[in-house]
Design a protein around this motif. Sequence first.
Motif: not given
Length: 284
Positions: A71-86
Amino acid sequence: MGADVPAGASRPGGAQPGAAGASVSAVTGGSAGAGGADAGVRLRLFVAVPPDPAALADLDRAVAAVRDRPGAPRWIPVNRWHLTLVFLGEVAGSRVDRLAEAVGAAVEQAPAAWLRFTGAGAFPARGAPRVLWAGVSDAGPPSGAPTNPARGGSARAGRAYGGPDRRVSDGGAGDGGGMDGGAGDGGGMDGGAGDGGGVERLARLARAIARAARAAGVDVERRPYRPHLTLGRWRPGEPADRGLVDALGPYSGPPFRTDHVALLRSHLGPRPRYVTLATWPLRG
């Protein structure tokens, strides 16, 4: 951050394309396929803070403990992790240089912030979840880290965002994060000492960038900004384990400092990727 960076594009500390007087399309060669800004092309763009790699690695270790759960989601790769501002959406190539100049001016006086990843949540808060995300809270600098109170110093610790009761919008597949685009109706970017904790600084920066984007002719949704980092997504109809929110709830990562802001282009498809078009340092 891990995003693709076109030849000639800057990293923090260098000359930033997109700052006043600079041309993003010139820096990227004007090729839409390479992340450039051809006038007849529409580019899917967003502005984000790339977190510290050590903080991302620590969060990744926490996620690894639940990554293979049913039941885990489709994980986003770490190299696309970020804090979106806008999230800027589809922007005509002819507007990109003007947009980048406006965003650069909004970032120019913004102070850096100390944050940490804390806890987890899912969107929507009830029913079948679509997005799993890590929360963000204020943090002070680690012991021995330099501070400059005259330019903002350390952030207050303790204020947190995140949790299933927070409304977080889905930023769309391939954008690596749900997106709250910033209300755009707050005060100016005033920075400096006594201007609140890291989360408050981030929210103020998001509002300033949203206003700048609108002034540059880019329509940005008006909604409260809630910082978070998207970890994974469920497709409609897939089994979804909401218990992952509880499993990651106790997590509290190391403090990290936001040192720059990036304008990125999102390429969708079977292998989504981001291309950095411009970066601007945060002060302090």
